[in-house]
Design a protein around this motif. Sequence first.
Motif, PDB file in Angstrom:
ATOM      1  N   LEU A 116     -11.225 -62.557  -1.892  1.00 55.08           N
ATOM      2  CA  LEU A 116     -10.751 -61.375  -2.933  1.00 55.08           C
ATOM      3  C   LEU A 116     -12.137 -60.507  -3.466  1.00 55.08           C
ATOM      4  N   ARG A 117     -13.270 -61.618  -3.496  1.00 56.44           N
ATOM      5  CA  ARG A 117     -14.554 -60.857  -4.010  1.00 56.44           C
ATOM      6  C   ARG A 117     -14.846 -59.818  -2.902  1.00 56.44           C
ATOM      7  N   ASN A 118     -14.894 -60.109  -1.701  1.00 55.02           N
ATOM      8  CA  ASN A 118     -14.974 -59.060  -0.841  1.00 55.02           C
ATOM      9  C   ASN A 118     -14.134 -57.819  -0.940  1.00 55.02           C
ATOM     10  N   ARG A 119     -13.093 -58.146  -1.091  1.00 53.01           N
ATOM     11  CA  ARG A 119     -11.930 -56.887  -1.305  1.00 53.01           C
ATOM     12  C   ARG A 119     -12.220 -56.046  -2.471  1.00 53.01           C
ATOM     13  N   ASP A 127     -17.382 -62.286 -10.763  1.00 53.36           N
ATOM     14  CA  ASP A 127     -18.659 -63.326 -11.079  1.00 53.36           C
ATOM     15  C   ASP A 127     -18.592 -63.985 -12.540  1.00 53.36           C
ATOM     16  N   VAL A 128     -17.673 -63.002 -13.224  1.00 49.59           N
ATOM     17  CA  VAL A 128     -17.770 -63.370 -14.820  1.00 49.59           C
ATOM     18  C   VAL A 128     -16.648 -64.400 -14.929  1.00 49.59           C
ATOM     19  N   ILE A 129     -15.810 -64.767 -14.042  1.00 48.56           N
ATOM     20  CA  ILE A 129     -14.883 -65.774 -14.012  1.00 48.56           C
ATOM     21  C   ILE A 129     -15.507 -67.151 -13.460  1.00 48.56           C
ATOM     22  N   ASN A 130     -15.393 -68.098 -14.379  1.00 51.63           N
ATOM     23  CA  ASN A 130     -16.230 -69.309 -14.043  1.00 51.63           C
ATOM     24  C   ASN A 130     -15.213 -70.101 -13.157  1.00 51.63           C
ATOM     25  N   THR A 131     -13.954 -70.359 -13.402  1.00 50.41           N
ATOM     26  CA  THR A 131     -13.101 -71.090 -12.554  1.00 50.41           C
ATOM     27  C   THR A 131     -12.355 -70.099 -11.612  1.00 50.41           C
ATOM     28  N   ASN A 132     -11.677 -70.933 -10.394  1.00 50.75           N
ATOM     29  CA  ASN A 132     -11.058 -70.251  -9.399  1.00 50.75           C
ATOM     30  C   ASN A 132      -9.525 -70.674  -9.827  1.00 50.75           C
ATOM     31  N   PRO A 133      -8.898 -69.592 -10.121  1.00 54.47           N
ATOM     32  CA  PRO A 133      -7.392 -69.757 -10.396  1.00 54.47           C
ATOM     33  C   PRO A 133      -6.735 -69.749  -9.152  1.00 54.47           C
ATOM     34  N   LEU A 134      -7.158 -69.121  -8.140  1.00 50.88           N
ATOM     35  CA  LEU A 134      -6.280 -69.051  -6.973  1.00 50.88           C
ATOM     36  C   LEU A 134      -5.935 -70.521  -6.182  1.00 50.88           C
ATOM     37  N   PRO A 135      -4.600 -70.707  -5.815  1.00 49.89           N
ATOM     38  CA  PRO A 135      -4.296 -71.763  -5.096  1.00 49.89           C
ATOM     39  C   PRO A 135      -4.499 -71.827  -3.718  1.00 49.89           C
ATOM     40  N   ASP A 136      -4.454 -73.266  -2.991  1.00 52.75           N
ATOM     41  CA  ASP A 136      -4.786 -73.191  -1.791  1.00 52.75           C
ATOM     42  C   ASP A 136      -3.488 -72.639  -1.152  1.00 52.75           C
TER      43      ASP A 136
END
Lengths: 308, 229
Positions: A116-119, A127-136
């Motif tokens: 997602l970052r790359n896209r 980078d401002v988001i500290n947590t990763n809300p995306l699921p496996d």
Amino acid sequence: MGASRTTKSEDITTLDWGKVRFFWAEVAQNFTRNLTMALTAIGTVAVSVVLLGTILFFHDSFELFMKQVVGQVTIAAYLKDKSPQSAIDGTMRVMKSDPRVDTVTFISKKQAMDALRNRLRGQMNLDVINTNPLPDALVVHPIDPADAASIATRLRGLPTVANVTYRSEVTEKLLRIESVLGAVGFGIVALLLAATALLIYNTIRLTVFARSREIRIMQLVGATRWTVRWPFVFEGILTGLTGALIGIGLLDAAFHAFAPKIAIDLPFLPFNFTVVPVGTIAIELLATGAVVGMLASMLSVSRYLRAS
Amino acid sequence: MIVFRDVGLVYPNGVHALSNVDLEIGRGEFLFLVGGSGQGKSSLLKCINREIDPTSGCVEVDGVSLLDLPAAQIPFLRRKVGVVFQDFKLLQQKTVWENVAYALQVTGASSRDVVRRVPRMLELVGIAHKAKMFPYELSGGEQQRNAIARSLVNNPLILLCDEPTGNLDPETSNEIMALLARINAKGTTVVVATHNQSVVDRMRRRVVRLSNGRIAHDQERGHYHIGLG
């Protein structure tokens, strides 16, 4: 008289040039006896082959396009948060053993975030988001796009799976278009072939009537039914083959004249002319012409012989 | 050679062509079938080469019951039974030679066989010198000789002639009958349906008279008017 007398020629089964010449002379005589009708039948076969070939050509081209587009159908199964690795492995095993499934790929939440970052690089700073809300997630590729819906249903029933998405509407619309176009195309081809067969049937019937005197003499002197039939059957095959060859010639000329123009002028059309198996289509058309001609003539002459 | 046992034939239109026909024709025999038009002569001949099937009774040819003969075997029966017609039934676009060869070619004979047998047959019927001519260039008698050559080229055991002199003048008729007698002398069974009184009376062979599809009279060395008083 009697036992010493033989009614069969001693070398009756020997194939010699005299016999071959006689046979082809009979076929040629059939052809020339009703030349106008024979040429009409050949012309009709040619027209049918042109239409059939055009339909086959566009059908094959569209089918290849569909494979390219629909083949990209993927099913994304988002997994429940904090699912243990053993449960995820179990889900992967279940899906890999499904005969409708081509590949199953595990995308971890980290890989998903990196992607997602790359896209979104340059558009949004994540980078401002500290947590990763995306699921496996599991990404599943079906062998046949038509199975996407049923595979998705199965995935939804698995305990580790939280949510399933796939491009269902687009996929199904494309599949529906393909099946409707396929059915319409098949219907048109069937009607064309029936009309062609009917014309060859009638042409052979006219030849049979024109040669009824010879047929009667053949029968009286002891010619077998197949001896009577063969020249007419060959006439039918030749009519079909000649018509098909002319049709293929016309198609070839049209293909070279128009295909590049269509590809350039109408690029939005979902056709890919460059990969269509033209040689296979030509062989299919030749075989169709020959088979239709053979069946129509066999039917025609057999019906006459039964009646006589 | 030919046996009819209680043969009856009713056409689909209800016409009784043959009724209770019992007839035996021996090997090598020469027989005249006489009777007016529509009395059953042609129908009887057609039963022998199975152009038509009797509606009752049984016909045997060369020891084989035609009732039991499968359809696939009919061509082989017909190679044993030559047929000659009043209107010759020659193919006008083929030469004399080709007309005779045609009967061999359609029965699968080799070209060597054709080249060997056709000239012999034309010699036998006396038109070898006209081999390259077309039927329309021949007289009626010559056309009938051409037709006879064609019917004989497959060496049939039986020769059926339906009014073979019907279109010919008396002198030519006599020549054709003399030819048939010669063919019979070589061993072929010959059955001739005819209205030609003079040839029947002159040849004095077995005569069978048909009347309303029944055998009215049957006489060795008979004459045309047997049974007519």
